[in-house]
Design an enzyme around this catalytic site. Sequence first.
Site, PDB file in Angstrom:
ATOM      1  CG  ASP A  92      -1.493  -4.639   7.528  1.00 31.68           C
ATOM      2  OD1 ASP A  92      -2.521  -5.333   7.523  1.00 31.68           O
ATOM      3  OD2 ASP A  92      -1.497  -3.398   7.455  1.00 31.68           O
ATOM      4  CE  LYS A 141      -1.722  -8.154  -2.437  1.00 32.57           C
ATOM      5  NZ  LYS A 141      -0.775  -7.107  -2.598  1.00 32.57           N
ATOM      6  CG  MET A 196       3.411   0.742  -1.900  1.00 34.25           C
ATOM      7  SD  MET A 196       1.681   1.069  -1.560  1.00 34.25           S
ATOM      8  CE  MET A 196       1.730   2.771  -1.012  1.00 34.25           C
TER       9      MET A 196
HETATM   10  N1  SAH Z   1       2.856   2.525   6.512  1.00 38.37           N
HETATM   11  C1  SAH Z   1       4.078   2.098   5.876  1.00 38.37           C
HETATM   12  C2  SAH Z   1       3.983   2.112   4.381  1.00 38.37           C
HETATM   13  C3  SAH Z   1       3.015   1.096   3.817  1.00 38.37           C
HETATM   14  S1  SAH Z   1       2.989   1.093   2.064  1.00 38.37           S
HETATM   15  C4  SAH Z   1       5.225   2.999   6.356  1.00 38.37           C
HETATM   16  O1  SAH Z   1       4.971   4.013   7.016  1.00 38.37           O
HETATM   17  O2  SAH Z   1       6.373   2.663   6.108  1.00 38.37           O
HETATM   18  C5  SAH Z   1       4.103  -0.201   1.684  1.00 38.37           C
HETATM   19  C6  SAH Z   1       5.410   0.342   1.184  1.00 38.37           C
HETATM   20  O3  SAH Z   1       6.212   0.805   2.260  1.00 38.37           O
HETATM   21  C7  SAH Z   1       6.290  -0.674   0.480  1.00 38.37           C
HETATM   22  O4  SAH Z   1       5.891  -0.866  -0.854  1.00 38.37           O
HETATM   23  C8  SAH Z   1       7.635  -0.004   0.564  1.00 38.37           C
HETATM   24  O5  SAH Z   1       7.736   1.030  -0.382  1.00 38.37           O
HETATM   25  C9  SAH Z   1       7.569   0.643   1.935  1.00 38.37           C
HETATM   26  N2  SAH Z   1       8.203  -0.178   2.987  1.00 38.37           N
HETATM   27  C10 SAH Z   1       7.644  -0.598   4.131  1.00 38.37           C
HETATM   28  N3  SAH Z   1       8.533  -1.272   4.885  1.00 38.37           N
HETATM   29  C11 SAH Z   1       9.694  -1.274   4.213  1.00 38.37           C
HETATM   30  C12 SAH Z   1      10.996  -1.789   4.458  1.00 38.37           C
HETATM   31  N4  SAH Z   1      11.295  -2.458   5.575  1.00 38.37           N
HETATM   32  N5  SAH Z   1      11.955  -1.579   3.525  1.00 38.37           N
HETATM   33  C13 SAH Z   1      11.697  -0.892   2.397  1.00 38.37           C
HETATM   34  N6  SAH Z   1      10.480  -0.393   2.103  1.00 38.37           N
HETATM   35  C14 SAH Z   1       9.492  -0.563   2.997  1.00 38.37           C
END
Ligand code: SAH
Length: 263
Positions: free
Chosen positions: A46, A68, A183
Site C-alpha cells: 500500500d 493510489k 485519517m
Molecule cells: N493500518 C494503519 C492505518 C491505516 S489508515 C495503522 O495501523 O497505522 C491511514 C491512517 O493511518 C493515516 O491517515 C494516518 O492517520 C495514519 N498513519 C499511518 N501511518 C502514519 C505515519 N507514519 N504517521 C502518521 N500517521 C500515520
Amino acid sequence: MERLPFSLPDMEPGQVWLVGAGPGDPGLLSLLALQALRQADVVVYDALVDPRVLDLANPAAVREYAGKRGGKPSARQPDISERLIALARLGRRVLRLKGGDPFVFGRGAEEALALVEAGITFRVVPGITSGIGGLAYAGIPATSRETNSAIAFVTGHDASGDVPDSLDWHSLAKAVPVLVFYMALKHLDRIAGQLIAAGRSPDEPVAVVSRASTPAQKVITATLGEIAAVARREAIEPPALVVVGKVVDLRPRLAWLPEDPAV
Ligand code: SAH
C-alpha cells in the site's frame, strides 16, 4: 536471517501473509515481517508502506502497488482481494504488506475474509499501529497513570470519505480521556468542532503527528480550539494522527527522537 534461538514459520507456496509494516521506521518491523520480506515471491503493498521497508524485500520478489498512484483512483478493494487470491492460486508466496497494523483501519479483515471464502491459507502478522508507535516517536504515551485509564482509536473518515456520522460523539467525548484519530487531517476543523460541541474543553491539548517515524516526521501541538488553524498554518501533511487529551502535555518532557526540535 541470522540464526535465531527459535524457528520462525516459513512462507509456503500458495499462502498469503497479511503483514503490518509499522508506521515507517524499518527498525519497527517484526521478525515475522522480515521473514516474509525475505521469502515472498510477490509483495503487494500500500501507499503507506515506507520505501525503506520495501527495500528489504528479496530482490527477486515482484512488487505490486495496490494504492493510489498519480491521481488515479485507488485499486478497488475487491480487485485487491481477487489479486491476492489469483497469486496464491498460481502457487506464489504472497506478502500483503500494509502500513501500521493490518487489522487497524487497514481493511485487513476484508482481505482475510475474502481469503477464507476462497479457501486460501493465510497468516496475519500484526504490525505496530501508527496510533501507538507514531505517538511514541513524538514522545506521547498512549496511556499514563496520571492522565488516562482508557483510550479510543477513531477514524476521521468513513467509507464515503466523510466524518463518520455513526459515531456517538457525546459518549466518546464524555467517556474516553484520550482520543487518537486516524485519517483526520482533512476534517480536523469539523472533528474539533464536534468534540467541543460534545463537551470537550476548547483548551484541551492536542497534537498532530505527521509522517511519524520517518525522516519527515513533524509534530505540532495546540489547543482543541486552535489545532485546525495551526495545522493549516504549518502546512501539515498526511499521513497524520490527531491526539486529543492530557497525554499530549507529556511531550515536552518525553520527546526523545534526536531529530525532534522538542528534544
Ligand atoms: N493500518 C494503519 C492505518 C491505516 S489508515 C495503522 O495501523 O497505522 C491511514 C491512517 O493511518 C493515516 O491517515 C494516518 O492517520 C495514519 N498513519 C499511518 N501511518 C502514519 C505515519 N507514519 N504517521 C502518521 N500517521 C500515520
